[in-house]
Enzyme design. Structure first.
Site, PDB file in Angstrom:
ATOM      1  N   LYS A 299       0.849  -1.184   0.000  1.00  0.00           N
ATOM      2  CA  LYS A 299       0.000   0.000   0.000  1.00  0.00           C
ATOM      3  C   LYS A 299       0.885   1.235   0.000  1.00  0.00           C
ATOM      4  CE  LYS A 299      -3.628   2.301   2.588  1.00  0.00           C
ATOM      5  NZ  LYS A 299      -4.617   2.177   3.644  1.00  0.00           N
TER       6      LYS A 299
ATOM      7  N   LYS B 182      -2.255  -1.462  -3.809  1.00  0.00           N
ATOM      8  CA  LYS B 182      -3.130  -0.295  -3.738  1.00  0.00           C
ATOM      9  C   LYS B 182      -2.322   0.984  -3.829  1.00  0.00           C
ATOM     10  CE  LYS B 182      -6.256   1.824  -0.543  1.00  0.00           C
ATOM     11  NZ  LYS B 182      -6.633   1.919   0.818  1.00  0.00           N
TER      12      LYS B 182
HETATM   13  C1  PBG Z   1      -7.430   3.060   5.644  1.00  0.00           C
HETATM   14  C2  PBG Z   1      -7.730   3.025   4.201  1.00  0.00           C
HETATM   15  C3  PBG Z   1      -7.565   4.026   3.218  1.00  0.00           C
HETATM   16  C4  PBG Z   1      -8.139   3.514   2.053  1.00  0.00           C
HETATM   17  C5  PBG Z   1      -8.592   2.234   2.341  1.00  0.00           C
HETATM   18  N1  PBG Z   1      -8.313   1.947   3.653  1.00  0.00           N
HETATM   19  C6  PBG Z   1      -7.027   5.404   3.304  1.00  0.00           C
HETATM   20  C7  PBG Z   1      -5.626   5.669   3.604  1.00  0.00           C
HETATM   21  O1  PBG Z   1      -4.859   4.767   3.949  1.00  0.00           O
HETATM   22  O2  PBG Z   1      -5.209   6.831   3.535  1.00  0.00           O
HETATM   23  C8  PBG Z   1      -8.265   4.248   0.748  1.00  0.00           C
HETATM   24  C9  PBG Z   1      -9.371   3.788  -0.142  1.00  0.00           C
HETATM   25  C10 PBG Z   1      -9.679   4.708  -1.255  1.00  0.00           C
HETATM   26  O3  PBG Z   1      -9.050   5.768  -1.432  1.00  0.00           O
HETATM   27  O4  PBG Z   1     -10.602   4.389  -2.002  1.00  0.00           O
HETATM   28  N2  PBG Z   1      -6.149   2.881   6.047  1.00  0.00           N
END
Ligand code: PBG
Length: 322
Positions: free
Chosen positions: A196, A248
């Site tokens: 991520k 992601k």
């Molecule tokens: C939580 C999380 C996030 C997203 C999914 N889980 C945000 C982040 O980490 O800043 C983002 C999902 C999206 O932007 O559609 N940690």
């Protein structure tokens, strides 16, 4: 070698049926997982800022959504909860009456076969908006693991099929697998947000989750300049017991999806995130892009890169388009 004029690639592109028959990758509704945002309160179906046609749902309004999901043939959902109150230790995360726990029980009543995954993180639950417990101005990794363990057990007790930690804490998969197994939940799967990146494409999600964050998440999410690190994170999570590995965001990271996918035998999930969705919606509203064509092209490309499961806000639209 193949040479013109004997070889003519256009021969196989000549008709729609020929193209259909030889297509290498086909997007299917069963590839998709649909994210749902649940909130406390009554008769709430409120559109999320920056995410047209995506809503905050109160529990009593879920039946209409779950019905649509069922009719669309969508196999799975990912739940995000917005708690009543935020605090230092993200306590609603592991409250058996928390919003996510209520939603799981409700969805399992409405549609028992639907695969219910839960996003497991602290960011919507803490008053500073970080994905972990803040201690001496830093996000404390190991203290956060305790909270994650309590949370996954609580989600499993409510009936979750998959727990999906998204906080990028080191050791989170090992800690969660251990906690689940100790509590007789060895059949609950872990979908790790293994790779991520700290991404500006999460913009609209901040309002979706009513996140209080000031600053950034660069001390725990990955630097988008790095690829080797992606393979390291994926390998660690696989060894710690993850059942799925997620990459992601998706669209700017197709090379990462491809490389992680070829480095593992685990199914790959890819998250087509809020900002990616927002860009297409905004361009569509201005009349600049064909929403259907662009979305199907993007999702097919994510699948072509190696994703088995694609998390997308467009899942319900896709069911109408395919
Ligand atoms: C939580 C999380 C996030 C997203 C999914 N889980 C945000 C982040 O980490 O800043 C983002 C999902 C999206 O932007 O559609 N940690």
């Amino acid at each position: 070698m193949s040479f013109f004029p004997v070889t003519r690639p256009r021969r196989l592109r000549r008709t729609a049926m020929l193209r259909e028959q030889i297509a290498e990758v086909k997007l299917n509704i069963t590839d998709l997982m649909y994210p749902i945002f649940v909130v406390h309160g009554q008769s709430i179906k409120r559109e999320i800022n920056g995410m047209p046609n995506q809503y905050h749902w109160s529990i009593d309004r879920l039946p209409e959504l779950i019905k649509a999901i069922k009719e669309a043939g969508i196999l799975s959902v990912m739940l995000f909860g917005i708690p009543k109150t935020k605090d230092k230790y993200a306590t609603e995360n592991y409250d058996s009456n928390g919003i996510v726990q209520q939603a799981i029980r409700n969805i399992k009543m409405l549609h028992p076969e639907l695969i219910v995954a839960t996003d497991v993180c602290l960011c919507a639950y803490t008053n500073d908006g970080h994905c972990g417990i803040v201690h001496n101005d830093e996000v404390d990794n190991d203290q956060t693991l305790d909270i994650l363990q309590k949370t996954v057990v609580c989600h499993a007790q409510a009936g979750a099929d998959i727990v999906a930690p998204s906080g990028m804490m080191d050791g989170m998969i090992q800690a969660m697998r251990y906690a689940l197994d100790q509590n007789d939940f060895n059949q609950v799967a872990i979908m790790s947000y293994a790779v991520k990146y700290a991404s500006a494409f999460y913009g609209p999600f901040r309002s979706a989750c009513d996140c209080a964050l000031k600053g950034d998440r660069k001390s725990y999410q990955m630097d988008f300049r790095n690829k080797k690190e992606a393979l390291k994170e994926a390998k660690m999570d696989e060894e710690e017991g993850a059942d799925f590995l997620m990459v992601k965001p998706a669209l700017s990271y197709l090379d990462i999806i491809q490389d992680v996918s070829s480095s593992t035998t685990l199914p790959i999930a890819a998250y087509h995130v809020s900002g990616e969705y927002a860009m297409v919606k905004a361009a569509f509203e201005k009349g600049w892009l064909d929403e259907r064509a662009v979305t199907l092209e993007a999702l097919t490309a994510i699948k072509r890169a190696g994703a088995k499961v694609i998390l997308t806000y467009s899942a319900l639209d896709v069911s109408k388009w395919l």
